[in-house]
Design a protein around this motif. Structure first.
Motif, mmCIF file in Angstrom:
data_model
loop_
_atom_site.group_PDB
_atom_site.id
_atom_site.type_symbol
_atom_site.label_atom_id
_atom_site.label_comp_id
_atom_site.label_asym_id
_atom_site.label_seq_id
_atom_site.Cartn_x
_atom_site.Cartn_y
_atom_site.Cartn_z
ATOM 1 N N GLU A 26 0.738 -1.317 0.272
ATOM 2 C CA GLU A 26 0.424 -0.190 0.061
ATOM 3 C C GLU A 26 0.946 1.368 -0.249
ATOM 4 O O GLU A 26 1.540 1.580 0.731
ATOM 5 N N LYS A 29 -3.834 6.708 -1.906
ATOM 6 C CA LYS A 29 -4.479 6.794 -3.128
ATOM 7 C C LYS A 29 -3.902 7.406 -4.077
ATOM 8 O O LYS A 29 -5.216 7.994 -4.795
ATOM 9 N N GLU A 54 -5.567 4.297 -13.771
ATOM 10 C CA GLU A 54 -4.641 3.941 -11.889
ATOM 11 C C GLU A 54 -3.198 5.051 -12.697
ATOM 12 O O GLU A 54 -3.452 6.221 -13.036
ATOM 13 N N ASP A 71 -3.207 1.511 -7.883
ATOM 14 C CA ASP A 71 -5.350 1.344 -8.000
ATOM 15 C C ASP A 71 -5.549 2.021 -6.896
ATOM 16 O O ASP A 71 -5.225 2.003 -6.065
ATOM 17 N N ALA A 73 -8.081 3.268 -5.852
ATOM 18 C CA ALA A 73 -9.068 3.272 -5.235
ATOM 19 C C ALA A 73 -9.104 2.390 -3.729
ATOM 20 O O ALA A 73 -9.053 2.968 -2.805
ATOM 21 N N SER A 74 -7.486 1.444 -4.008
ATOM 22 C CA SER A 74 -7.080 0.756 -2.838
ATOM 23 C C SER A 74 -5.926 1.385 -2.354
ATOM 24 O O SER A 74 -5.555 0.961 -1.130
ATOM 25 N N LYS A 76 -3.210 0.280 -3.370
ATOM 26 C CA LYS A 76 -2.153 -0.953 -3.928
ATOM 27 C C LYS A 76 -2.059 -0.991 -5.030
ATOM 28 O O LYS A 76 -2.332 -0.727 -5.929
ATOM 29 N N GLN A 78 -0.113 -2.427 -8.133
ATOM 30 C CA GLN A 78 -1.722 -3.964 -8.484
ATOM 31 C C GLN A 78 0.146 -4.397 -9.834
ATOM 32 O O GLN A 78 -0.150 -5.760 -9.996
#
Length: 83
Positions: A26, A29, A54, A71, A73-74, A76, A78
């Motif tokens: 992570e 965001k 992204e 990403d 949204a998360s 994290k 990808q």
């Protein structure tokens, strides 16, 4: 006999760029959060932008370049690609 097998396993298991980054790590965001996280980990962030949904960060560490896809949204990672 076991030493060559162990050495081969370590080479295969070594992450991209010998990074401390792997998919699922992570970073944040937003572009600002991702840049800050990468900089704190010792990466030189050459470019960061939102593309195709992204966050893409172009980074250099220890003379090696990579592209890190996050990403938003998360927050994290990808994918990571060597350049």
């Amino acid at each position: 006999m076991k030493l060559p097998i162990l050495a081969a396993a370590l080479l295969v298991a070594t992450p991209v760029l010998a990074l401390d980054l792997v998919p699922g790590t992570e970073l944040g965001k937003t572009e600002t959060e991702v840049r800050t996280a990468l900089t704190e980990l010792g990466y030189d962030v050459r470019k960061i932008e939102m593309e195709d949904g992204e966050i893409e960060a172009y980074v250099v560490k220890d003379g090696q370049m990579a592209e890190v896809y996050v990403d938003p949204a998360s927050g994290k990672i990808q994918n990571i690609e060597d350049k």
